[in-house]
Structure formats: structure tokens, C-alpha cells
Design an enzyme around this catalytic site. Structure first.
Site, PDB file in Angstrom:
ATOM      1  N   ASN A  87       0.826  -1.208   0.000  1.00  0.00           N
ATOM      2  CA  ASN A  87       0.000   0.000   0.000  1.00  0.00           C
ATOM      3  C   ASN A  87       0.857   1.252   0.000  1.00  0.00           C
ATOM      4  OD1 ASN A  87      -2.030  -1.833   0.197  1.00  0.00           O
ATOM      5  ND2 ASN A  87      -2.435  -1.484   2.370  1.00  0.00           N
ATOM      6  N   HIS A 104       5.637  -0.572  -2.935  1.00  0.00           N
ATOM      7  CA  HIS A 104       5.143   0.138  -4.119  1.00  0.00           C
ATOM      8  C   HIS A 104       5.151   1.653  -3.942  1.00  0.00           C
ATOM      9  CE1 HIS A 104       2.914  -3.807  -5.337  1.00  0.00           C
ATOM     10  NE2 HIS A 104       4.206  -3.849  -5.577  1.00  0.00           N
TER      11      HIS A 104
HETATM   12  N1  APR Z   1     -10.798  -7.304   4.724  1.00  0.00           N
HETATM   13  C1  APR Z   1      -9.916  -8.244   4.281  1.00  0.00           C
HETATM   14  N2  APR Z   1      -9.637  -8.444   2.999  1.00  0.00           N
HETATM   15  C2  APR Z   1     -10.264  -7.675   2.102  1.00  0.00           C
HETATM   16  C3  APR Z   1     -11.203  -6.674   2.473  1.00  0.00           C
HETATM   17  C4  APR Z   1     -11.472  -6.511   3.862  1.00  0.00           C
HETATM   18  N3  APR Z   1     -12.335  -5.609   4.324  1.00  0.00           N
HETATM   19  N4  APR Z   1     -11.651  -6.083   1.340  1.00  0.00           N
HETATM   20  C5  APR Z   1     -11.019  -6.664   0.317  1.00  0.00           C
HETATM   21  N5  APR Z   1     -10.162  -7.627   0.768  1.00  0.00           N
HETATM   22  C6  APR Z   1      -9.250  -8.464   0.006  1.00  0.00           C
HETATM   23  C7  APR Z   1      -9.750  -8.958  -1.330  1.00  0.00           C
HETATM   24  O1  APR Z   1     -10.464 -10.182  -1.173  1.00  0.00           O
HETATM   25  C8  APR Z   1      -8.445  -9.150  -2.110  1.00  0.00           C
HETATM   26  O2  APR Z   1      -7.901 -10.449  -1.895  1.00  0.00           O
HETATM   27  O3  APR Z   1      -8.118  -7.675  -0.265  1.00  0.00           O
HETATM   28  C9  APR Z   1      -7.519  -8.104  -1.472  1.00  0.00           C
HETATM   29  C10 APR Z   1      -7.297  -6.883  -2.338  1.00  0.00           C
HETATM   30  O4  APR Z   1      -6.641  -7.241  -3.515  1.00  0.00           O
HETATM   31  P1  APR Z   1      -6.198  -6.160  -4.602  1.00  0.00           P
HETATM   32  O5  APR Z   1      -7.319  -5.205  -4.810  1.00  0.00           O
HETATM   33  O6  APR Z   1      -5.684  -6.910  -5.770  1.00  0.00           O
HETATM   34  O7  APR Z   1      -5.019  -5.351  -3.869  1.00  0.00           O
HETATM   35  P2  APR Z   1      -3.485  -5.735  -3.703  1.00  0.00           P
HETATM   36  O8  APR Z   1      -3.300  -7.203  -3.607  1.00  0.00           O
HETATM   37  O9  APR Z   1      -2.966  -4.896  -2.603  1.00  0.00           O
HETATM   38  O10 APR Z   1      -2.869  -5.221  -5.076  1.00  0.00           O
HETATM   39  C11 APR Z   1      -1.495  -5.331  -5.278  1.00  0.00           C
HETATM   40  O11 APR Z   1      -1.585  -4.138  -7.335  1.00  0.00           O
HETATM   41  O12 APR Z   1      -2.645  -2.443  -8.387  1.00  0.00           O
HETATM   42  C12 APR Z   1      -1.449  -2.827  -7.862  1.00  0.00           C
HETATM   43  O13 APR Z   1       0.312  -1.590  -6.961  1.00  0.00           O
HETATM   44  C13 APR Z   1      -1.019  -1.934  -6.731  1.00  0.00           C
HETATM   45  O14 APR Z   1      -0.168  -2.500  -4.549  1.00  0.00           O
HETATM   46  C14 APR Z   1      -1.151  -2.818  -5.517  1.00  0.00           C
HETATM   47  C15 APR Z   1      -0.950  -4.201  -6.096  1.00  0.00           C
END
Ligand code: APR
Length: 225
Positions: A87, A104
Site C-alpha cells: 500500500n 510500491h
Molecule cells: N478485509 C480483508 N480483505 C479484504 C477486504 C477486507 N475488508 N476487502 C477486500 N479484501 C481483500 C480482497 O479479497 C483481495 O484479496 O483484499 C484483497 C485486495 O486485492 P487487490 O485489490 O488486488 O489489492 P493488492 O493485492 O494490494 O494489489 C497489489 O496491485 O494495483 C497494484 O500496486 C497496486 O499494490 C497494488 C498491487
């Protein structure tokens, strides 16, 4: 003191009101990821990209750490905790976590277009024409797709030293971050907290907590403290 490593993604900040990327109401909705999160998109339309991150910065400034960020900070009472986060928000720090590695980048930092190492604090907006001392345009200190992840090596070393590991709120879709779990020692306790957990092959030995970040961390605190 045992070393506890936490790898977090957008899901840890969802309950602070910051949208995740890949859930149905995700951040990319309405925005083409290649336009706002690649060097090519930035070259094509720098103003659009700067404005996009100016909006993100305003949202983060208004958001508050939630109980999951706070629980992770509380674990510092019993463990040597390192948070590795994908994040760009600062909610782990504001919750009190002392060792946070941002894979990131960080929304409250900016840099010139060339020198990736000299960072500057930025609380407000970055405008087109705001120049770094080397006469290049200031841009957010954010790692875009197709860019190097300078912190990844440091992160692999931290992962390899974990005695306990928590993976929270990440879809594990984005490399090299997703590959970090391969560096963990084999036989340590590993937990995943996610309301919709990504598939992780069973040989990794994860204990799955299918829950929101705040409720899942609450559950895990009873095991870990
Ligand atoms: N509590 C727990 N988990 C949650 C919640 C919640 N309230 N809301 C969503 N999630 C979970 C989803 O099920 C999913 O597995 O959080 C995850 C979010 O995934 P992404 O949206 O893909 O985010 P992330 O994995 O951080 O993305 C990675 O991608 O876009 C790039 O650079 C950006 O750092 C980011 C990277």
C-alpha cells in the site's frame, strides 16, 4: 523476541474507506490501469496521472487507521514486527507500526522523473510544472507497472528471517510482491486473513482466516498474544 512479518495489501485499508484494486468496486473502475499506473501512460498524459494520485493523496489524508492496522502495531509489544506493505498509504505508520517497508512507494512522497533515490515530502497536490532540483517534473513516489521494485530484495531478506507470518488483504496477483511467500522458512506458523482469500498451494502451510481484516486480526490476536 520472535520476529513477526506481516505482508499487507489494499484489503487491510478497505475498512478505512480506501478502495481496493481488484474487488468489484475497485479503484481501477473508471480508470484504465495503463493510463494511470504505467510509465507509458504517464508519458502520454502526465496531468491525468498527477491528478489521479492527487485524488488518492486527498483520500488517504482523510482516512484513519482501522482496528487491523492498530492490532498489527499492538503485536510489537510481544514480537519484533516488520510490516511489508504494497500500500502507498501511511495507515500502518499512523497506527503506530515502527518498521514499515513500502514495496510500491508512498503517496506522501514525490521525486523527480530521473533520480529515483531522492525523495521529497508532499502533503498537497503535485502540479504540472512543479520541478525537482534536477529540472525534471515532480511525480509521485509510486511504483508503476513495468517499473523496478527497488525494495524487493530487502523484503526477501526480511521474509527469510520470519518466525511467524501474516498475509493480510492482498489478492497476490501482482509480482514480484506475490512471489515473496516463497522466501519464508518452511515450518513457521503462517496465517492469511482475507474476506476472499487467494489460492495458495497447500505445501506453504497457511492457516486461512476467511474474514475482514479487522475481525480476522481480532481473531488472530487471541492466538498470537
Ligand atoms: N478485509 C480483508 N480483505 C479484504 C477486504 C477486507 N475488508 N476487502 C477486500 N479484501 C481483500 C480482497 O479479497 C483481495 O484479496 O483484499 C484483497 C485486495 O486485492 P487487490 O485489490 O488486488 O489489492 P493488492 O493485492 O494490494 O494489489 C497489489 O496491485 O494495483 C497494484 O500496486 C497496486 O499494490 C497494488 C498491487
Amino acid at each position: 523476541m520472535e520476529t513477526l512479518v506481516v505482508l499487507t495489501g489494499a484489503g487491510i485499508s478497505a475498512e478505512s474507506g480506501l478502495q481496493t484494486f481488484r474487488d468489484s468496486d475497485g479503484l481501477w473502475n473508471g480508470y484504465n490501469v495503463y493510463e494511470v499506473a504505467t510509465p507509458e501512460g504517464y508519458k502520454k498524459n502526465p496531468k491525468l496521472v498527477l491528478d489521479f494520485y492527487n485524488m488518492r493523496r486527498r483520500e488517504v489524508a482523510k482516512a484513519l487507521p482501522n482496528e487491523a492496522h492498530k492490532a498489527i502495531a499492538t503485536l510489537q509489544e510481544k514480537y519484533h514486527v516488520t510490516v511489508i506493505t504494497q500500500n502507498i498509504d501511511d495507515l500502518h505508520e499512523r497506527a503506530g507500526s515502527k518498521n514499515v517497508l513500502h514495496l510500491h512507494g508512498e503517496i506522501f512522497k514525490m521525486r523527480g522523473e530521473k533520480d529515483i533515490h531522492t525523495l521529497y515530502e508532499i502533503k498537497g497536490d503535485i502540479h504540472l510544472g512543479d520541478m525537482a532540483p534536477d529540472k525534471t517534473q515532480f511525480r509521485p513516489h509510486v511504483v508503476w507497472f513495468n517499473e523496478q521494485v527497488p525494495m524487493i530484495e530487502k523484503a526477501t531478506i526480511i521474509m527469510a528471517k520470519a518466525d511467524v507470518f501474516i498475509l493480510a488483504g492482498t489478492s497476490l496477483q501482482v509480482y514480484p510482491a506475490a512471489g515473496l511467500i516463497d522466501y519464508l522458512p518452511l515450518k513457521i506458523p503462517k496465517y492469511i486473513i482475507d474476506k476472499n482469500p487467494p489460492y495458495i498451494p497447500p505445501h506453504h502451510g497457511f492457516h486461512v482466516i476467511r474474514n475482514t481484516a479487522t475481525a480476522g486480526m481480532d481473531e488472530l490476536m487471541k492466538i498470537l498474544l
